[in-house]
Design a protein around this motif. Structure first.
Motif, short mmCIF file in Angstrom:
data_model
loop_
_atom_site.label_atom_id
_atom_site.label_comp_id
_atom_site.label_asym_id
_atom_site.label_seq_id
_atom_site.Cartn_x
_atom_site.Cartn_y
_atom_site.Cartn_z
N GLY A 121 -14.03 -4.41 1.77
CA GLY A 121 -13.52 -4.36 0.40
C GLY A 121 -12.09 -3.98 1.02
O GLY A 121 -11.58 -3.51 1.73
N PHE A 122 -11.31 -4.32 -0.25
CA PHE A 122 -9.58 -4.41 -0.07
C PHE A 122 -9.48 -2.87 -0.25
O PHE A 122 -8.85 -2.39 0.96
CB PHE A 122 -9.00 -5.21 -1.27
N CYS A 123 -9.50 -2.24 -1.33
CA CYS A 123 -8.93 -0.90 -1.52
C CYS A 123 -9.60 -0.22 -2.70
O CYS A 123 -9.66 -0.85 -3.83
CB CYS A 123 -7.46 -0.84 -1.55
N ALA A 124 -10.21 0.76 -2.63
CA ALA A 124 -11.04 1.57 -3.52
C ALA A 124 -10.33 2.52 -4.45
O ALA A 124 -10.71 3.45 -5.09
CB ALA A 124 -12.44 2.41 -3.10
N GLY A 125 -8.93 2.48 -4.27
CA GLY A 125 -7.81 3.17 -4.89
C GLY A 125 -7.58 4.29 -4.19
O GLY A 125 -8.02 4.72 -3.10
N ASN A 126 -6.84 5.41 -4.94
CA ASN A 126 -6.52 6.57 -4.44
C ASN A 126 -7.63 7.31 -3.99
O ASN A 126 -9.04 7.38 -4.69
CB ASN A 126 -5.87 7.60 -5.49
N ASP A 127 -7.88 8.12 -2.92
CA ASP A 127 -8.95 8.98 -2.59
C ASP A 127 -9.18 10.14 -3.68
O ASP A 127 -8.17 10.75 -4.04
CB ASP A 127 -8.78 9.59 -1.41
N LEU A 128 -10.46 10.00 -4.34
CA LEU A 128 -10.70 10.82 -5.47
C LEU A 128 -10.89 12.24 -4.88
O LEU A 128 -10.52 13.20 -5.81
CB LEU A 128 -11.92 10.28 -6.15
N LEU A 130 -7.33 5.28 -0.17
CA LEU A 130 -6.27 5.82 0.26
C LEU A 130 -5.85 7.16 0.15
O LEU A 130 -5.94 7.58 -1.09
CB LEU A 130 -5.23 4.98 -0.58
N THR A 131 -5.76 7.78 1.39
CA THR A 131 -5.48 9.02 1.66
C THR A 131 -4.00 9.14 1.67
O THR A 131 -3.38 8.18 1.84
CB THR A 131 -6.22 9.60 2.80
N GLU A 132 -3.47 10.51 1.63
CA GLU A 132 -1.97 10.57 1.76
C GLU A 132 -1.52 10.08 2.95
O GLU A 132 -0.40 9.32 3.08
CB GLU A 132 -1.61 12.11 1.54
N ALA A 133 -2.18 10.16 4.36
CA ALA A 133 -1.84 9.62 5.50
C ALA A 133 -1.83 8.40 5.51
O ALA A 133 -0.75 7.61 6.02
CB ALA A 133 -2.63 10.22 6.60
N MET A 134 -2.56 7.64 4.51
CA MET A 134 -2.76 6.21 4.72
C MET A 134 -1.61 5.79 3.96
O MET A 134 -0.80 4.72 4.10
CB MET A 134 -3.95 5.58 4.02
N TYR A 135 -1.18 6.45 2.70
CA TYR A 135 -0.07 6.06 1.97
C TYR A 135 1.10 6.23 2.72
O TYR A 135 2.01 5.22 2.72
CB TYR A 135 0.08 6.90 0.77
N VAL A 144 6.16 -12.50 10.99
CA VAL A 144 5.17 -11.99 10.11
C VAL A 144 4.48 -10.70 10.38
O VAL A 144 4.03 -10.43 11.70
CB VAL A 144 4.05 -13.01 9.55
N ARG A 145 4.78 -9.60 9.53
CA ARG A 145 3.66 -8.28 9.68
C ARG A 145 2.66 -8.24 9.36
O ARG A 145 2.49 -8.56 7.96
CB ARG A 145 4.93 -7.00 9.33
N ILE A 146 1.63 -7.74 9.58
CA ILE A 146 0.42 -7.72 9.07
C ILE A 146 -0.03 -6.13 9.13
O ILE A 146 -0.42 -5.37 10.20
CB ILE A 146 -0.92 -8.54 9.79
N VAL A 147 -0.25 -5.85 7.82
CA VAL A 147 -0.20 -4.14 7.63
C VAL A 147 -1.83 -4.28 7.01
O VAL A 147 -2.29 -4.77 5.97
CB VAL A 147 0.54 -3.68 6.83
N ARG A 148 -2.85 -3.58 7.83
CA ARG A 148 -4.10 -3.57 7.35
C ARG A 148 -4.83 -2.16 6.93
O ARG A 148 -4.56 -1.27 7.99
CB ARG A 148 -4.94 -4.04 8.54
N MET A 149 -5.34 -2.04 5.85
CA MET A 149 -5.90 -0.78 5.52
C MET A 149 -7.40 -0.89 6.31
O MET A 149 -7.92 -1.76 6.27
CB MET A 149 -6.42 -0.69 4.02
N ASN A 150 -7.66 0.30 6.96
CA ASN A 150 -8.88 0.39 8.04
C ASN A 150 -9.71 1.50 7.78
O ASN A 150 -9.79 2.21 8.66
CB ASN A 150 -8.05 0.09 9.42
N ARG A 151 -10.17 1.67 6.66
CA ARG A 151 -10.93 2.90 6.40
C ARG A 151 -12.35 2.20 5.70
O ARG A 151 -12.61 2.68 4.42
CB ARG A 151 -10.42 4.00 5.52
N PRO A 152 -12.86 1.33 6.50
CA PRO A 152 -14.22 0.38 5.57
C PRO A 152 -15.18 1.39 5.20
O PRO A 152 -15.89 1.30 4.14
CB PRO A 152 -14.69 -0.32 6.63
N GLU A 153 -15.46 2.67 5.94
CA GLU A 153 -16.73 3.47 5.18
C GLU A 153 -16.37 4.26 3.89
O GLU A 153 -17.38 4.54 3.43
CB GLU A 153 -16.95 4.65 6.34
#
Ligand code: COA
Length: 250
Positions: free
Chosen positions: A59-66, A27-32, A13-22
């Motif tokens: 929180g899971f993900c606030a969408g694309n970085d505005l 999601l930034t382009e680097a995160m994508y 199992v691979r676990i991929v975690r978004m880690n920009r809680p603040e």
């Protein structure tokens, strides 16, 4: 490389975690790029049989970085290459995807779930896609997948009217499999991933391919949506709505 996305393999199992809680995992382009790379590599590694997309409890993900959308407006471009690479990686992934969702999922934080095979969320999870309210249009082939998943009327309410779903509504709409306490989300997702990974791998891939249908059609819809999205991003409405989001907190 970015440390805003972490990748860990536990057995199959691979676990991929978004880690920009603040920033609520906007999601930034680097995160994508990091997410896309992790999914693509998963596809090529025979020892990996399931991938979990998770995040931080904030929180899971606030969408694309505005801010990135603001830059795209200035640059006269649409969804960037890293965004499209991520969406293609989801659409082309042949192996199972599980998601572990805590708190808010917004925009692509919701539409990415439509590419997942099993979604576990917290009782306080909330799902919203304010594309149209922002003067934009749905992406990630959600205009194709959401009506199939939940029927046109519910998809319209979510994708066009921008009405949010709570955890129970998301489960009723077919986005979510299991609703559990926030502290249990990762463990329950891992349990499901291990269960899937223990199945005969070729049968899982074969069954999944039959169930999901033509990946080319999904990719074609991603491209068609990206064209409309780019045109909408250039409108004064989109610019004003994005500025209003940042202005509300000054
Ligand atoms: N892009 C850039 N920054 C974002 C962001 C986004 N999509 N979402 C949140 N942030 C930032 C906020 O500006 C804030 O930054 P600051 O602390 O420097 O002011 C920080 O993340 C925390 O956000 P906040 O709104 O204070 O958290 P919250 O818990 O009250 O609300 C959300 C969380 C996700 C519901 C809310 O942030 C939100 O609606 N975000 C915008 C979502 C969106 O429209 N995405 C695009 C969809 S197409």
């Amino acid at each position: 490389m970015t440390d805003l996305v972490t990748v860990r393999d536990e057995g199959p199992v691979r676990i991929v975690r978004m880690n920009r809680p603040e920033k609520k995992n906007a999601l930034t382009e680097a995160m994508y790029s990091a997410l896309a790379g992790a999914i693509e590599e998963y596809g090529h590694r025979p020892a990996l049989h399931c991938l979990i997309i998770g995040a931080t409890p904030a929180g899971f993900c606030a969408g694309n970085d505005l801010h990135d959308f603001q830059s795209a407006i200035v640059g006269g471009v649409g969804l960037g290459q890293p965004v499209l690479r991520f969406l293609y990686a989801l659409a082309r992934c042949e192996k199972p995807l599980v998601a572990a969702v805590c708190g808010a999922a917004v925009g692509v934080g919701v539409t990415m779930l439509m590419h997942c095979d099993h979604v576990v969320c917290s009782e306080d999870a909330r799902f919203s896609t304010p594309f149209v309210r922002l003067g934009l249009t749905p992406e990630a082939a959600s205009s194709l997948i959401a009506p199939r998943l939940m029927g046109h009327a519910r998809a319209f309410s979510l994708l066009v009217m921008g009405r949010a779903l709570d955890a129970a509504q998301a489960q009723a709409a077919g986005i979510v499999n299991a609703v559990v306490a926030a502290a249990q989300v990762d463990a329950v997702a891992m349990q499901a991933a291990a269960e899937i990974a223990a199945l005969p791998a070729a049968s899982v891939v074969g069954a999944r391919r039959l169930m999901r249908g033509d990946a080319d059609a999904i990719v074609a819809r991603i491209d068609a949506e990206a064209g409309v999205f780019k045109a909408q991003l250039a409108t004064p409405q989109a610019r004003a709505a994005i500025e209003a989001f940042f202005a509300r907190r000054k």
